[in-house]
Design an enzyme around this catalytic site. Structure first.
Site, mmCIF file in Angstrom:
data_model
loop_
_atom_site.group_PDB
_atom_site.id
_atom_site.type_symbol
_atom_site.label_atom_id
_atom_site.label_comp_id
_atom_site.label_asym_id
_atom_site.label_seq_id
_atom_site.Cartn_x
_atom_site.Cartn_y
_atom_site.Cartn_z
ATOM 1 N N GLN A 104 -42.187 -24.753 -20.822
ATOM 2 C CA GLN A 104 -40.951 -24.561 -20.041
ATOM 3 C C GLN A 104 -41.236 -24.855 -18.576
ATOM 4 O OE1 GLN A 104 -38.839 -20.673 -21.351
ATOM 5 N NE2 GLN A 104 -40.923 -20.461 -22.085
ATOM 6 N N ASN A 105 -42.495 -25.039 -18.237
ATOM 7 C CA ASN A 105 -42.856 -25.195 -16.829
ATOM 8 C C ASN A 105 -42.590 -26.617 -16.354
ATOM 9 O OD1 ASN A 105 -43.692 -22.618 -17.111
ATOM 10 N ND2 ASN A 105 -45.875 -23.050 -17.147
ATOM 11 N N VAL A 106 -42.291 -26.711 -15.066
ATOM 12 C CA VAL A 106 -41.994 -28.014 -14.464
ATOM 13 C C VAL A 106 -43.112 -28.420 -13.508
ATOM 14 C CG1 VAL A 106 -39.498 -27.668 -14.693
ATOM 15 C CG2 VAL A 106 -40.627 -26.913 -12.597
ATOM 16 N N HIS A 122 -37.983 -28.188 -19.737
ATOM 17 C CA HIS A 122 -37.101 -27.959 -18.577
ATOM 18 C C HIS A 122 -37.305 -28.995 -17.477
ATOM 19 C CE1 HIS A 122 -36.599 -23.454 -19.880
ATOM 20 N NE2 HIS A 122 -35.882 -24.293 -20.607
ATOM 21 N N CYS A 133 -26.576 -42.644 -11.870
ATOM 22 C CA CYS A 133 -27.059 -43.498 -12.967
ATOM 23 C C CYS A 133 -28.212 -42.861 -13.733
ATOM 24 C CB CYS A 133 -27.459 -44.876 -12.430
ATOM 25 S SG CYS A 133 -28.969 -44.850 -11.438
ATOM 26 N N CYS A 162 -30.450 -42.975 -4.336
ATOM 27 C CA CYS A 162 -30.966 -43.815 -5.418
ATOM 28 C C CYS A 162 -31.095 -45.262 -4.949
ATOM 29 C CB CYS A 162 -29.993 -43.715 -6.591
ATOM 30 S SG CYS A 162 -30.413 -44.773 -7.973
ATOM 31 N N CYS A 165 -28.243 -47.301 -7.167
ATOM 32 C CA CYS A 165 -26.786 -47.154 -6.990
ATOM 33 C C CYS A 165 -26.420 -46.396 -5.728
ATOM 34 C CB CYS A 165 -26.165 -46.484 -8.215
ATOM 35 S SG CYS A 165 -26.503 -44.718 -8.298
ATOM 36 N N GLY A 202 -47.358 -16.437 -21.590
ATOM 37 C CA GLY A 202 -46.778 -16.240 -20.255
ATOM 38 C C GLY A 202 -45.308 -16.556 -20.127
ATOM 39 N N ALA A 246 -53.626 -14.615 -18.971
ATOM 40 C CA ALA A 246 -53.849 -15.840 -19.748
ATOM 41 C C ALA A 246 -55.199 -16.476 -19.411
ATOM 42 C CB ALA A 246 -52.715 -16.827 -19.473
HETATM 43 C C1 BJW Z 1 -48.273 -13.545 -17.373
HETATM 44 C C2 BJW Z 1 -49.172 -13.633 -16.299
HETATM 45 C C3 BJW Z 1 -50.518 -13.961 -16.587
HETATM 46 C C4 BJW Z 1 -47.205 -13.122 -15.527
HETATM 47 N N1 BJW Z 1 -50.897 -14.186 -17.846
HETATM 48 N N2 BJW Z 1 -48.669 -13.767 -18.605
HETATM 49 C C5 BJW Z 1 -27.848 -18.281 -26.170
HETATM 50 C C6 BJW Z 1 -27.651 -16.963 -25.840
HETATM 51 C C7 BJW Z 1 -27.462 -16.580 -24.507
HETATM 52 C C8 BJW Z 1 -27.483 -17.531 -23.477
HETATM 53 C C9 BJW Z 1 -27.682 -18.840 -23.820
HETATM 54 C C10 BJW Z 1 -27.859 -19.194 -25.132
HETATM 55 N N3 BJW Z 1 -28.051 -20.544 -25.184
HETATM 56 C C11 BJW Z 1 -28.003 -21.023 -23.920
HETATM 57 C C12 BJW Z 1 -27.764 -20.004 -23.075
HETATM 58 C C13 BJW Z 1 -27.615 -20.119 -21.605
HETATM 59 C C14 BJW Z 1 -28.914 -20.243 -20.856
HETATM 60 C C15 BJW Z 1 -29.770 -18.998 -21.066
HETATM 61 O O1 BJW Z 1 -30.740 -18.986 -21.781
HETATM 62 N N4 BJW Z 1 -29.445 -17.921 -20.385
HETATM 63 C C16 BJW Z 1 -30.230 -16.686 -20.493
HETATM 64 C C17 BJW Z 1 -30.799 -16.294 -19.129
HETATM 65 C C18 BJW Z 1 -29.408 -15.613 -21.097
HETATM 66 N N5 BJW Z 1 -29.658 -21.445 -21.217
HETATM 67 C C19 BJW Z 1 -29.345 -22.632 -20.729
HETATM 68 O O2 BJW Z 1 -28.385 -22.776 -19.983
HETATM 69 C C20 BJW Z 1 -30.188 -23.818 -21.154
HETATM 70 N N6 BJW Z 1 -29.365 -24.901 -21.556
HETATM 71 C C21 BJW Z 1 -28.713 -24.916 -22.707
HETATM 72 O O3 BJW Z 1 -28.825 -24.020 -23.508
HETATM 73 O O4 BJW Z 1 -27.934 -26.043 -22.882
HETATM 74 C C22 BJW Z 1 -26.991 -26.043 -23.953
HETATM 75 C C23 BJW Z 1 -25.781 -25.313 -23.445
HETATM 76 C C24 BJW Z 1 -25.054 -25.886 -22.434
HETATM 77 C C25 BJW Z 1 -23.913 -25.220 -21.976
HETATM 78 C C26 BJW Z 1 -23.545 -23.981 -22.515
HETATM 79 C C27 BJW Z 1 -24.326 -23.414 -23.512
HETATM 80 C C28 BJW Z 1 -25.448 -24.105 -24.007
HETATM 81 C C29 BJW Z 1 -30.993 -24.352 -19.969
HETATM 82 C C30 BJW Z 1 -32.006 -23.388 -19.501
HETATM 83 C C31 BJW Z 1 -32.691 -23.949 -18.249
HETATM 84 C C32 BJW Z 1 -33.669 -22.959 -17.627
HETATM 85 N N7 BJW Z 1 -34.051 -23.429 -16.338
HETATM 86 C C33 BJW Z 1 -35.040 -22.682 -15.562
HETATM 87 C C34 BJW Z 1 -35.134 -23.331 -14.160
HETATM 88 C C35 BJW Z 1 -35.851 -24.663 -14.262
HETATM 89 C C36 BJW Z 1 -35.774 -25.393 -12.966
HETATM 90 C C37 BJW Z 1 -36.695 -24.864 -11.920
HETATM 91 O O5 BJW Z 1 -37.894 -24.628 -12.164
HETATM 92 O O6 BJW Z 1 -36.200 -24.689 -10.828
HETATM 93 O O7 BJW Z 1 -36.308 -22.715 -16.226
HETATM 94 S S1 BJW Z 1 -34.679 -20.940 -15.442
HETATM 95 C C38 BJW Z 1 -36.357 -20.430 -15.483
HETATM 96 O O8 BJW Z 1 -36.560 -19.610 -16.667
HETATM 97 C C39 BJW Z 1 -37.189 -21.701 -15.689
HETATM 98 C C40 BJW Z 1 -38.199 -21.261 -16.732
HETATM 99 O O9 BJW Z 1 -38.733 -22.375 -17.407
HETATM 100 C C41 BJW Z 1 -37.381 -20.332 -17.602
HETATM 101 C C42 BJW Z 1 -38.211 -19.372 -18.413
HETATM 102 O O10 BJW Z 1 -38.919 -18.496 -17.586
HETATM 103 P P1 BJW Z 1 -40.388 -18.045 -18.009
HETATM 104 O O11 BJW Z 1 -41.281 -19.196 -18.044
HETATM 105 O O12 BJW Z 1 -40.305 -17.205 -19.214
HETATM 106 O O13 BJW Z 1 -40.818 -17.179 -16.712
HETATM 107 P P2 BJW Z 1 -40.550 -15.643 -16.383
HETATM 108 O O14 BJW Z 1 -40.741 -15.495 -14.920
HETATM 109 O O15 BJW Z 1 -39.260 -15.175 -16.952
HETATM 110 O O16 BJW Z 1 -41.689 -14.865 -17.180
HETATM 111 C C43 BJW Z 1 -43.057 -14.967 -16.845
HETATM 112 C C44 BJW Z 1 -43.860 -14.155 -17.840
HETATM 113 O O17 BJW Z 1 -45.238 -14.346 -17.570
HETATM 114 C C45 BJW Z 1 -43.586 -12.646 -17.764
HETATM 115 O O18 BJW Z 1 -43.358 -12.170 -19.083
HETATM 116 C C46 BJW Z 1 -44.897 -12.085 -17.207
HETATM 117 O O19 BJW Z 1 -45.198 -10.792 -17.724
HETATM 118 C C47 BJW Z 1 -45.898 -13.100 -17.650
HETATM 119 N N8 BJW Z 1 -47.132 -13.215 -16.848
HETATM 120 N N9 BJW Z 1 -48.580 -13.337 -15.143
HETATM 121 C C48 BJW Z 1 -50.021 -14.067 -18.830
HETATM 122 N N10 BJW Z 1 -51.518 -14.044 -15.579
HETATM 123 ZN ZN ZN Z 2 -28.540 -44.203 -9.282
#
Ligand code: BJW
Ligand code: ZN
Length: 256
Positions: A104-106, A122, A133, A162, A165, A202, A246
């Site tokens: 999920q990381n970028v 992501h 475009c 861009c 375009c 993580g 991790a």
């Molecule tokens: C450690 C540690 C160490 C710390 N060792 N561990 C179904 C139900 C409900 C909602 C939805 C659903 N389907 C879709 C949705 C909507 C939405 C969603 O999920 N919302 C929820 C919040 C409820 N999803 C979307 O909109 C997605 N699109 C989609 O579904 O399209 C179809 C659609 C369209 C229109 C309508 C409906 C459906 C897109 C999701 C995009 C997420 N984007 C982000 C930002 C990316 C850009 C950027 O970087 O700026 O992605 S949000 C952010 O969260 C980022 C991450 O990849 C993502 C996940 O976070 P992650 O990686 O889990 O991080 P943390 O911080 O939450 O957790 C870190 C963990 O590490 C913790 O647990 C710590 O304890 C641990 N940790 N140190 C090991 N050393």
């Molecule tokens: Zn363009």
């Protein structure tokens, strides 16, 4: 405190697996110095990431959103892959074709560690994309565009356009409400279907559809193991949760 008996059980599952899929989240990069989203350091200019990582915020004030992304590009460029990224890359190097990393990381830290079999759910922090475009403008190596006036570092960066375009570029990441890159979820499900173990490192497991991959694996009778510094949403779904950093646990898991 790491539970050694559980660590050994997970080591055994991985050692016996024909294929291993790994799902990673921000926590794997925390020990590299990249802040997680839902932990400390998730704030920027007093705003939460949910207020910045969405298309409405970009339409309203693209320069403010870009300022955050350019700051993150700079910050991630200064970070290095840690022991967990490196252990995954070395596993692939020793046993090509036996591991797929779905992230999920970028931040591209998996790729910088040497992982090749990587699926980005992501997007990519370093691949600006045209809002018109869709042309991708990679910026992996180029320096970030700083403020228009370097003597005023708080000034927002200029918008880039861009070359095809001339419309505005946006960050090449997936915001809430947007679709994931074409085929990314299908490729991830295919990798899981041909795996014996899913290792989930993580992630808080709250963002869909990425988190649904864990349910998918568990319903397919694939052993699921989490590695996290704390318990998460996913823990009821998985076979084993390993609590700890991790950078310590992943090299131990993959050393056999
Ligand atoms: C450690 C540690 C160490 C710390 N060792 N561990 C179904 C139900 C409900 C909602 C939805 C659903 N389907 C879709 C949705 C909507 C939405 C969603 O999920 N919302 C929820 C919040 C409820 N999803 C979307 O909109 C997605 N699109 C989609 O579904 O399209 C179809 C659609 C369209 C229109 C309508 C409906 C459906 C897109 C999701 C995009 C997420 N984007 C982000 C930002 C990316 C850009 C950027 O970087 O700026 O992605 S949000 C952010 O969260 C980022 C991450 O990849 C993502 C996940 O976070 P992650 O990686 O889990 O991080 P943390 O911080 O939450 O957790 C870190 C963990 O590490 C913790 O647990 C710590 O304890 C641990 N940790 N140190 C090991 N050393
Ligand atoms: Zn363009």
């Amino acid at each position: 405190m790491i539970n050694l008996a559980e660590l050994e059980t997970a080591q055994g599952w991985i050692a016996a697996a024909n294929h291993l899929t790994v799902l990673t989240g921000a926590g794997i990069s925390a020990e590299s110095g990249v802040p997680t989203f839902r932990g400390e350091g998730g704030l920027w200019r007093n705003q939460g990431f949910m207020e910045l990582a969405n298309a409405r915020a970009f339409q309203r004030d693209p320069q403010a959103v870009w300022a955050w992304y350019r700051w993150r590009q700079d910050m991630v460029r200064a970070c290095e892959p840690n022991a967990a990224h490196i252990a995954l890359a070395e596993f692939e190097h020793r046993q090509p074709g036996r591991i797929t990393v779905v992230t999920q990381n970028v931040d591209r830290l998996h790729q910088r560690a040497g992982s090749r079999s990587t699926i980005e759910l992501h997007g990519d922090l370093f691949a600006d994309r045209c809002i018109g475009c869709g042309l991708v403008h990679p910026c992996h190596d180029s320096p970030a565009t700083g403020p228009a006036d370097p003597s005023n570092p708080d000034q927002d960066p200029p918008l880039l356009h861009c070359r095809a375009c001339n419309l505005v570029l946006r960050p090449g990441v997936v915001w809430f409400g947007e679709s994931l890159p074409a085929d990314a979820m299908q490729m991830a499900r295919n990798a899981i279907s041909s795996s014996d173990v899913l290792l989930v490192i993580g992630t808080s497991g709250v963002v869909m559809p990425a988190a649904s991959l864990v349910t998918f694996a568990s319903r397919s009778n694939i052993k699921c193991v989490t590695v996290n510094t704390e318990s998460t949403n996913l823990d009821g779904t998985v076979d084993l949760e390993l609590i700890g950093p991790a950078g310590l646990i992943v090299p131990a898991l993959l050393s056999v």
